[in-house]
Write a protein that holds these residues in place. Structure first.
Motif, short mmCIF file in Angstrom:
data_model
loop_
_atom_site.label_atom_id
_atom_site.label_comp_id
_atom_site.label_asym_id
_atom_site.label_seq_id
_atom_site.Cartn_x
_atom_site.Cartn_y
_atom_site.Cartn_z
N LEU A 1 -7.76 13.06 -10.04
CA LEU A 1 -7.30 13.29 -8.68
C LEU A 1 -7.26 11.95 -7.97
N PHE A 2 -6.29 11.79 -7.10
CA PHE A 2 -6.12 10.53 -6.38
C PHE A 2 -6.36 10.78 -4.89
N LYS A 3 -7.41 10.16 -4.36
CA LYS A 3 -7.83 10.41 -2.97
C LYS A 3 -7.49 9.21 -2.09
N ASN A 4 -6.89 9.51 -0.95
CA ASN A 4 -6.51 8.46 -0.02
C ASN A 4 -7.73 7.87 0.68
N ALA A 5 -7.79 6.55 0.74
CA ALA A 5 -8.95 5.88 1.33
C ALA A 5 -9.05 6.11 2.83
N GLN A 6 -7.91 6.25 3.49
CA GLN A 6 -7.92 6.41 4.95
C GLN A 6 -8.08 7.86 5.39
N MET A 7 -7.68 8.80 4.55
CA MET A 7 -7.76 10.22 4.90
C MET A 7 -8.30 10.97 3.69
N GLU A 8 -9.57 11.28 3.70
CA GLU A 8 -10.22 11.81 2.50
C GLU A 8 -9.71 13.18 2.09
N GLU A 9 -9.06 13.91 2.99
CA GLU A 9 -8.54 15.23 2.66
C GLU A 9 -7.14 15.15 2.06
N PHE A 10 -6.59 13.95 2.01
CA PHE A 10 -5.28 13.71 1.38
C PHE A 10 -5.55 13.39 -0.09
N VAL A 11 -5.51 14.43 -0.92
CA VAL A 11 -5.88 14.31 -2.34
C VAL A 11 -4.70 14.78 -3.19
N ILE A 12 -4.33 13.98 -4.18
CA ILE A 12 -3.14 14.24 -4.99
C ILE A 12 -3.51 14.60 -6.42
N GLY A 13 -2.85 15.63 -6.93
CA GLY A 13 -2.92 15.98 -8.34
C GLY A 13 -1.52 15.90 -8.94
N ILE A 14 -1.44 15.68 -10.24
CA ILE A 14 -0.13 15.53 -10.91
C ILE A 14 -0.02 16.51 -12.06
N LYS B 1 0.84 -1.19 0.00
CA LYS B 1 0.00 0.00 0.00
C LYS B 1 0.88 1.25 0.00
N ILE B 2 1.38 1.55 -1.17
CA ILE B 2 2.19 2.75 -1.40
C ILE B 2 1.86 3.25 -2.80
N LEU B 3 1.69 4.57 -2.95
CA LEU B 3 1.42 5.16 -4.26
C LEU B 3 2.74 5.59 -4.88
N ILE B 4 3.03 5.06 -6.06
CA ILE B 4 4.28 5.35 -6.75
C ILE B 4 3.96 6.01 -8.09
N VAL B 5 4.62 7.12 -8.36
CA VAL B 5 4.42 7.83 -9.63
C VAL B 5 5.71 7.79 -10.44
N VAL B 6 5.63 7.20 -11.65
CA VAL B 6 6.78 7.08 -12.54
C VAL B 6 6.43 7.65 -13.92
N GLY B 7 7.46 7.98 -14.70
CA GLY B 7 7.23 8.55 -16.03
C GLY B 7 7.65 7.62 -17.14
N LEU B 8 6.89 7.68 -18.24
CA LEU B 8 7.21 6.85 -19.41
C LEU B 8 6.54 7.44 -20.66
N PRO B 9 7.05 7.10 -21.87
CA PRO B 9 6.38 7.51 -23.11
C PRO B 9 5.28 6.49 -23.43
N LEU B 10 4.11 7.01 -23.83
CA LEU B 10 2.99 6.13 -24.16
C LEU B 10 2.42 6.48 -25.53
#
Length: 650
Positions: free
Chosen positions: A156-169, A83-92
């Motif tokens: 947007l990516f929202k954490n299941a345990q803490m709803e105010e923990f929201v990630i944008g990229i 249970k860790i969110l990992i952000v990586v880059g690649l050409p698609l």
């Protein structure tokens, strides 16, 4: 840590080999393993890290494109069950066009793909040679292996345990635009922005980049994680330094030094609760909501591990910068604010004389120094400062001598008016035994001193300068209609811990040796109102911090309670971390309880406090920053402390 609103985040800079996706994902998984074992919840890698950013025309090679997808699949398989969110880059490749993308991976799944919007094609950058902008994207979903994955800049990516923990990229160049995509993400609810980047190093660029990240985090009230490509990228024409930065609300939390050799992790705890507090209190962010009304966002849930270990750095003196250079700059700025505030008031009322009571303590010394600054800056005779020493029952030789020497040494007009006989007569009038050293005994002296200052100001056509500081206002450690009152209070929003550094700063910059010597002795004098008689050795017997508690603790409490609205439990938790090697936990708890009791019961004094300049993020002006009913109940706060009491250990 979620209980207190904290999340553990990290930026990772891997050592890469250009176009060797198998090697690269191996390094990425190695770093991700380390991060997962450290309890990190979100891990950000650089732009195009699966292939390397500087592959050039190799991006068009089917082999590289295929291997990048294989590497992403390897990462997904490794993350299964983690249970860790990992952000990586690649050409698609999508619908025949190539996109520079970031993939969010969590627990064996690709949660979403975010393509880059602004494709740089100037100076050393020519990305449009290979990549299309997200604006050309039509699809909202793509298929990667057996997974159907959302794609777009509306994720947007929202954490299941803490709803105010929201990630944008957003990706690299996106940040450098007049309105970055991250700004829209923030309006839609993102509290953390991740920026995988590949920003080369040239002279002066890193300073601008750091300021860009810091200001964006402050402007949007969020945390910002930035990770740039580093060792292993091509150096044919450019050098990539592997810079990583984590900012929160305009403050640089951590930075990874440039020109590292890769395989580095930069870790920082983010306080989501503090971000939400500021968003609740600053509604101007909502005034821009019309910008995203036509752009509905899709929200994707992710899960993370939670750790009990808190490794964040808690500043025990939040009002005082740790760095000596920044502290000096802060002191100079505050001193100038105090000076200009009082100078403007004096000009408005016709350059009236300044009347200030001098006790030989920190606060009154600070007020006198501000008055002197006005005289020197605006070419006014220092004799226009009427400095009054008013010895009483508790005055000691040390404070009296310092007060007299300071007044005369600075060239102010000297007045000495004893309050002893006036107080004796007053005690007789109201039937107060002079041997009964109760609150009446103390407060009568403070009110007598204020009466002298007020009446003297009437006689001279002047203005009484207040000396009480922000810490005393918070605790109500002032006599109502005594030292609580003035015509303009230059110290009103300066906490006690900062007053000390301000006086020290003036001392360090003083060209008069005798004045410098006096100021250092004032700094070394125990804080006291000197309303009770001295001890048998003539020393100060009434020491404020023995009665109300250490001011450094109270200033810490003020910052956490007033600035961020934190609960008693979180304030105690943070204080325990900040003062771990200074105070026992039961001592911290004792004074925290005392703080809440005094803070609530003494609001009536703050509700009618005089004018004074705001200098920092906390102020108790009833006309601006702090609106609180004087009869508010403290029951709920003390109730929370009572529930904690049985768990408090040394």
């Amino acid at each position: 840590m979620h209980k207190y609103g904290f999340v553990r985040t990290a930026c990772a800079v891997p050592k890469l080999k250009l176009a060797d996706c198998e090697y690269n994902v191996g390094e990425i998984i190695s770093l991700a393993t380390t991060a997962f074992n450290q309890g990190i919840e979100v891990l950000l890698f650089p732009e195009l890290c699966l292939t390397g950013y500087t592959c050039g025309d190799l991006f068009f090679q089917r082999e590289l494109q295929k291997n990048a997808l294989n590497a992403l699949d390897d990462l997904c398989r490794w993350s299964d069950g983690k249970k860790i969110l990992i952000v990586v880059g690649l050409p698609l490749v999508i619908a025949g066009s190539l996109y520079n993308c970031s993939a969010a991976v969590n627990d064996g799944r690709i949660l979403g793909i975010v393509p880059k919007t602004y494709i740089p094609n100037h100076q050393e950058f020519y990305e449009k040679r290979w990549f299309a902008s997200s604006k050309a994207l039509v699809q909202r979903e793509i298929t990667i292996g057996s997974q159907t994955v959302p794609i777009g800049t509306d994720l947007l990516f929202k954490n299941a345990q803490m709803e105010e923990f929201v990630i944008g990229i957003e990706i690299c160049e996106d940040l450098w635009m007049p309105i970055p995509p991250g700004s829209f993400h923030a309006l839609a609810g993102a509290t953390v922005i991740l920026n995988p980047s590949a920003s080369n190093e040239i002279v002066g660029k890193s300073d601008y980049r750091r300021e860009l990240i810091r200001s964006q985090s402050g402007r949007c009230n969020l945390a910002y994680l930035y990770t740039s490509a580093g060792f292993g990228e091509s150096t044919s024409d450019l050098v990539f330094g592997g810079n990583a930065i984590i900012c929160e609300k305009g403050v640089l939390l951590k930075e990874l030094p440039k020109f590292n050799l890769g395989n580095e992790i930069l870790v920082a705890e983010i306080d989501i609760e503090s971000l939400i507090h500021d968003r609740q209190s600053q509604h101007t962010l909502l005034d821009s909501m019309d910008l995203i009304k036509a752009k509905p966002y899709r929200c994707i849930i992710f899960e993370t591990q939670e750790t009990d270990d808190f490794e964040g750095d808690v500043n025990p003196h939040p009002f005082v910068p740790r760095d000596p250079n920044r502290r000096s700059e802060r002191c100079e700025e505050i001193f100038n604010i105090q000076t200009m505030g009082l100078a403007s008031r004096l000009k408005h009322i016709g350059n009236a004389p300044m009347i200030v009571g001098i006790s030989g303590g920190l606060d009154s010394t600070m007020a006198l120094l501000v008055c002197v600054s006005i005289c020197d800056r605006f070419n006014i005779s220092r004799e226009k400062i009427h400095a009054v020493t008013m010895p009483g029952f508790g005055t000691t030789d040390r404070t009296y001598d310092n007060a007299v020497a300071l007044i005369k040494g600075l060239g102010a007009t000297f007045h000495e008016i004893s309050i002893v006989e006036a107080c004796k007569a007053h005690f007789k009038d109201i039937g107060q035994p002079i041997t009964l050293h109760n609150v009446t005994y103390e407060n009568a002296q403070a009110r007598e001193r204020t009466q002298i200052l007020m009446d003297l100001s009437n006689k001279l056509g002047g203005i009484v300068i207040g000396t009480g500081d922000l810490s005393e206002l918070a605790l109500g450690w002032a006599t109502y209609n005594g030292d609580h009152m003035s015509m303009y209070n230059v110290n009103a929003s300066v906490p006690k811990t900062l007053i000390r550094y301000l006086v020290e700063w003036v001392a360090e910059h003083s060209k008069e040796n005798e004045i410098q010597k006096i100021l250092y002795d004032v700094l070394d004098t125990p804080v006291s109102p000197e309303l009770l008689p001295p001890d048998e050795n003539g020393k100060i017997a009434q020491k404020t911090e023995e009665t109300v508690g250490p001011y450094e603790l109270h200033d810490f409490f003020i910052f956490q309670v007033v600035r961020y609205g934190f609960s008693p439990e979180k304030v105690y938790f943070l204080a325990g971390k900040a003062f771990e090697d200074v105070y026992e936990k039961k001592i911290i708890f004792k004074w925290l309880k005392n703080f809440y009791q005094r803070f609530f019961s003494q609001q009536f004094k703050r509700s009618c406090s005089p004018d004074g300049p705001k200098v920092g993020s906390v102020s108790f002006s009833p006309r601006g920053d702090w609106r609180m009913p004087s009869d508010a109940s403290v029951t709920q706060w003390l109730g929370s402390l009572k529930k904690m009491e049985t768990t408090i250990k040394n």
